[in-house]
Scaffold this active site. Structure first.
Site, PDB file in Angstrom:
ATOM      1  N   ARG A 106       4.618   2.363   2.583  1.00  0.00           N
ATOM      2  CA  ARG A 106       5.923   1.290   1.574  1.00  0.00           C
ATOM      3  C   ARG A 106       6.418   1.656   0.005  1.00  0.00           C
ATOM      4  O   ARG A 106       5.611   2.226  -1.134  1.00  0.00           O
ATOM      5  CB  ARG A 106       4.888  -0.120   1.602  1.00  0.00           C
ATOM      6  CG  ARG A 106       4.730  -0.651   2.795  1.00  0.00           C
ATOM      7  CD  ARG A 106       5.588  -0.948   3.404  1.00  0.00           C
ATOM      8  NE  ARG A 106       4.898  -1.880   5.034  1.00  0.00           N
ATOM      9  CZ  ARG A 106       4.100  -0.826   5.828  1.00  0.00           C
ATOM     10  NH1 ARG A 106       4.139   0.380   6.151  1.00  0.00           N
ATOM     11  NH2 ARG A 106       3.955  -1.855   7.508  1.00  0.00           N
ATOM     12  N   ASP A 133       0.923  -1.374   0.155  1.00  0.00           N
ATOM     13  CA  ASP A 133      -0.152  -0.029  -0.045  1.00  0.00           C
ATOM     14  C   ASP A 133       1.226   1.052   0.359  1.00  0.00           C
ATOM     15  O   ASP A 133       2.306   1.297  -0.330  1.00  0.00           O
ATOM     16  CB  ASP A 133      -1.229  -0.377   0.886  1.00  0.00           C
ATOM     17  CG  ASP A 133      -0.272   0.141   2.890  1.00  0.00           C
ATOM     18  OD1 ASP A 133       0.412   0.512   2.254  1.00  0.00           O
ATOM     19  OD2 ASP A 133      -1.151   0.126   3.795  1.00  0.00           O
ATOM     20  N   HIS A 183      -0.094  -9.940  16.436  1.00  0.00           N
ATOM     21  CA  HIS A 183       0.201  -9.107  16.876  1.00  0.00           C
ATOM     22  C   HIS A 183       0.468  -8.822  18.495  1.00  0.00           C
ATOM     23  O   HIS A 183       0.388  -7.886  19.250  1.00  0.00           O
ATOM     24  CB  HIS A 183      -0.570  -7.336  15.869  1.00  0.00           C
ATOM     25  CG  HIS A 183       0.449  -7.432  14.756  1.00  0.00           C
ATOM     26  ND1 HIS A 183       0.837  -8.889  14.018  1.00  0.00           N
ATOM     27  CD2 HIS A 183       0.150  -6.844  13.892  1.00  0.00           C
ATOM     28  CE1 HIS A 183       1.268  -8.459  12.694  1.00  0.00           C
ATOM     29  NE2 HIS A 183       0.907  -7.447  12.694  1.00  0.00           N
ATOM     30  N   GLN A 197       3.746   4.974  11.840  1.00  0.00           N
ATOM     31  CA  GLN A 197       5.058   4.486  11.392  1.00  0.00           C
ATOM     32  C   GLN A 197       6.752   4.791  11.615  1.00  0.00           C
ATOM     33  O   GLN A 197       7.345   4.104  11.494  1.00  0.00           O
ATOM     34  CB  GLN A 197       5.256   4.703   9.428  1.00  0.00           C
ATOM     35  CG  GLN A 197       3.744   4.559   9.416  1.00  0.00           C
ATOM     36  CD  GLN A 197       3.681   3.277   9.071  1.00  0.00           C
ATOM     37  OE1 GLN A 197       4.755   1.963   9.257  1.00  0.00           O
ATOM     38  NE2 GLN A 197       2.430   2.168   8.455  1.00  0.00           N
ATOM     39  N   LYS A 211       4.863 -11.109   4.210  1.00  0.00           N
ATOM     40  CA  LYS A 211       4.033 -10.328   5.485  1.00  0.00           C
ATOM     41  C   LYS A 211       2.981  -9.567   4.002  1.00  0.00           C
ATOM     42  O   LYS A 211       2.617  -9.484   4.903  1.00  0.00           O
ATOM     43  CB  LYS A 211       4.779  -9.296   5.660  1.00  0.00           C
ATOM     44  CG  LYS A 211       5.334  -8.813   6.882  1.00  0.00           C
ATOM     45  CD  LYS A 211       6.126  -8.214   7.827  1.00  0.00           C
ATOM     46  CE  LYS A 211       5.174  -7.082   8.084  1.00  0.00           C
ATOM     47  NZ  LYS A 211       4.690  -6.095   7.873  1.00  0.00           N
ATOM     48  N   HIS A 215      -4.024  -0.945   7.919  1.00  0.00           N
ATOM     49  CA  HIS A 215      -4.033   0.190   7.637  1.00  0.00           C
ATOM     50  C   HIS A 215      -5.693   1.020   6.754  1.00  0.00           C
ATOM     51  O   HIS A 215      -6.262   0.482   6.113  1.00  0.00           O
ATOM     52  CB  HIS A 215      -2.800   0.770   6.843  1.00  0.00           C
ATOM     53  CG  HIS A 215      -1.407   0.298   6.973  1.00  0.00           C
ATOM     54  ND1 HIS A 215      -0.112  -0.095   6.109  1.00  0.00           N
ATOM     55  CD2 HIS A 215      -1.292   0.118   8.609  1.00  0.00           C
ATOM     56  CE1 HIS A 215       0.080  -0.447   6.651  1.00  0.00           C
ATOM     57  NE2 HIS A 215       0.173   0.103   8.310  1.00  0.00           N
ATOM     58  N   HIS A 245      12.520  -4.903   9.610  1.00  0.00           N
ATOM     59  CA  HIS A 245      11.514  -4.774  10.400  1.00  0.00           C
ATOM     60  C   HIS A 245      11.173  -4.762  11.837  1.00  0.00           C
ATOM     61  O   HIS A 245      12.347  -5.597  12.393  1.00  0.00           O
ATOM     62  CB  HIS A 245      10.868  -5.927  10.121  1.00  0.00           C
ATOM     63  CG  HIS A 245       8.774  -5.891  10.492  1.00  0.00           C
ATOM     64  ND1 HIS A 245       8.447  -5.483  11.817  1.00  0.00           N
ATOM     65  CD2 HIS A 245       7.983  -4.651   9.739  1.00  0.00           C
ATOM     66  CE1 HIS A 245       6.658  -5.088  11.523  1.00  0.00           C
ATOM     67  NE2 HIS A 245       6.646  -4.219  10.167  1.00  0.00           N
ATOM     68  N   LYS A 259       8.741   2.767  14.383  1.00  0.00           N
ATOM     69  CA  LYS A 259      10.134   2.387  13.508  1.00  0.00           C
ATOM     70  C   LYS A 259      10.949   2.726  13.621  1.00  0.00           C
ATOM     71  O   LYS A 259      12.018   1.741  14.480  1.00  0.00           O
ATOM     72  CB  LYS A 259       9.439   1.414  12.072  1.00  0.00           C
ATOM     73  CG  LYS A 259       8.090   0.707  11.816  1.00  0.00           C
ATOM     74  CD  LYS A 259       7.593   0.810  10.646  1.00  0.00           C
ATOM     75  CE  LYS A 259       6.563   0.129  10.630  1.00  0.00           C
ATOM     76  NZ  LYS A 259       5.756  -0.673   9.289  1.00  0.00           N
TER      77      LYS A 259
END
Length: 426
Positions: free
Chosen positions: A75, A72, A200, A295, A184, A108, A174, A298
């Protein structure tokens, strides 16, 4: 003063660091990786030499229909390069095959048409059938098994019923799955919401093996592998990228074997190491990964590895899309402090995982031991401050604030691209 340009939104931000405070600058080998091949040539070569699999052309022969899973808007998969190559090869081998492109949105929000055009190019958006996965729409899902962890495996019905299922993506470090890419694309990419939440869960996120660059005995990864095999993901094309989001490596073939080769490549070129510092400066690699706080967590995990307890992580990220998740924002902002939130989350059972829990669990883990300053001129400061972090409109103010917290002699480590680095302590 030492001057650096680090990724920020769709460009760069210039930052200045005092020489006497600067301890380390950790840049992966991938940043300056040189290749004599064009990006298209790297991709074509990978497809000419599939790993552990028949060629893509052999797989599509005799098939009436197929589904290509793609990433999506969050990324940086260079789909303007990879998708046309895939489509061209498929249609040369089987001109009449019906192709559906399924966007792996995971949990998302759906990708907008404008974002699709930006990612795939206008021609593909106009000519191809593109569907955006909706993890909460039970009518679009099919139960295909039970994960090793015990959660039910629900995936997109189009993928489950596909005559041939393949995916494209990219491999980078990741922060809890070890590496992105490969499996993934199924989980969480096209999985149902309850499946994603089971995978998760707080227990798995808290596992010491659920960390950047780790696959062995990683319970999250093990669930994902099972999901890919159960979904019959027959072929993948995954790429590795440099700091400019250019392709420097490509891996095609079996969804597990080709992914493992890609992870080996990424481990070799993306690894960096340092010692604990008072202040760690990092980024989320610029757009699209730096578009929200969700995001940006990360990149913060890269800073977490090398920040001393009670040290400061300066996170440079535009967060132009705000917090990135309503549940994420509400859970963090409503907590009295990060410690309270972390203790509460760790008591949540696997089957009671709530949306975005994994993200606010990791943020709470970071904030419980470190101060975080987000540098952005594109996000409402109140959102950041509500979430128990500091806001600085520019880097100079962020550094001044960091020195107020740790002292003017505080030692600094800079990780220019935290989201693409596998950070270890020496």
């Amino acid at each position: 003063m030492a001057v650096f340009n680090v990724p920020y939104y769709k460009g760069e931000m210039e930052i200045e660091l005092p020489d006497k405070n600067l301890k380390d600058v950790l840049i992966s080998k991938a940043a300056d990786y040189k290749t004599n091949f064009k990006e298209e040539e790297i991709v074509e070569k990978a497809l000419d030499n599939p790993i552990g699999s028949k060629s893509l052309e052999e797989l599509v022969k005799g098939k009436k229909s197929m589904v290509i899973i793609t990433s999506d808007h969050t990324r940086p998969v260079p789909s303007k390069i990879t998708l046309p190559i895939l489509l061209n090869r498929i249609r040369k081998a089987n001109p009449n095959i019906n192709i559906k492109i399924l966007i792996a949105a995971g949990f998302h929000r759906p990708t907008t048409r404008e974002e699709m055009i930006d990612k795939f190019g206008e021609e593909i958006v106009q000519k191809e059938e593109i569907i955006c996965h909706k993890s909460k729409d039970k009518e679009e899902l099919l139960k295909v098994g039970v994960l090793p962890s015990g959660g039910e495996l629900w995936i997109n019905k189009l993928a489950a019923e596909a005559e041939l299922l393949i995916s494209e993506g990219f491999i980078e470090p990741h922060f809890f799955a070890g590496f992105s890419g490969g499996r993934k694309s199924i989980l969480p990419g096209i999985a149902g919401a309850e499946t994603i939440m089971a995978n998760h869960c707080s227990e798995f996120i808290n596992n010491e093996n659920s960390r950047t660059g780790k696959l062995k005995e990683n319970p999250i990864h093990e669930d994902m592998l099972y999901a890919a095999k159960t979904a019959k993901l027959a072929f993948i094309l995954n790429v590795a990228l440099d700091k400019n989001k250019k392709i420097i490596g490509a891996f095609a073939g079996d969804s597990e074997l080709a992914h493992n080769k890609g992870c080996e490549f990424v481990s070799k070129f993306y690894g960096v190491s340092g010692t604990k510092s008072d202040i760690v400066i990092t980024t989320n690699g610029g757009y699209p990964l730096d578009q929200n706080i969700y995001q940006a967590v990360k990149g913060m995990t890269a800073g977490e590895v090398l920040s001393r307890e009670d040290g400061v992580i300066i996170m440079i990220a535009s967060c132009c899309d705000g917090h990135g998740g309503e549940s994420f924002y509400k859970n963090v902002s409503s907590a009295k402090n990060p410690s309270e939130l972390l203790n509460r989350v760790l008591k949540v059972s696997r089957k009671e995982t709530v949306p975005d829990q994994w993200e606010f669990q990791i943020l709470a883990r970071i904030l419980n031991k470190h101060k975080v300053i987000i540098v952005t001129d594109m996000c409402d400061p109140k959102i950041i401050e509500d979430m128990h972090m500091y806001h600085a409109r520019d880097f100079k103010k962020a550094l001044e604030l960091a020195f107020e917290i740790v002292g003017k002699d505080g030692k600094i480590t800079l990780i220019p691209d935290g989201v693409s680095s596998i950070v270890k302590t020496k």
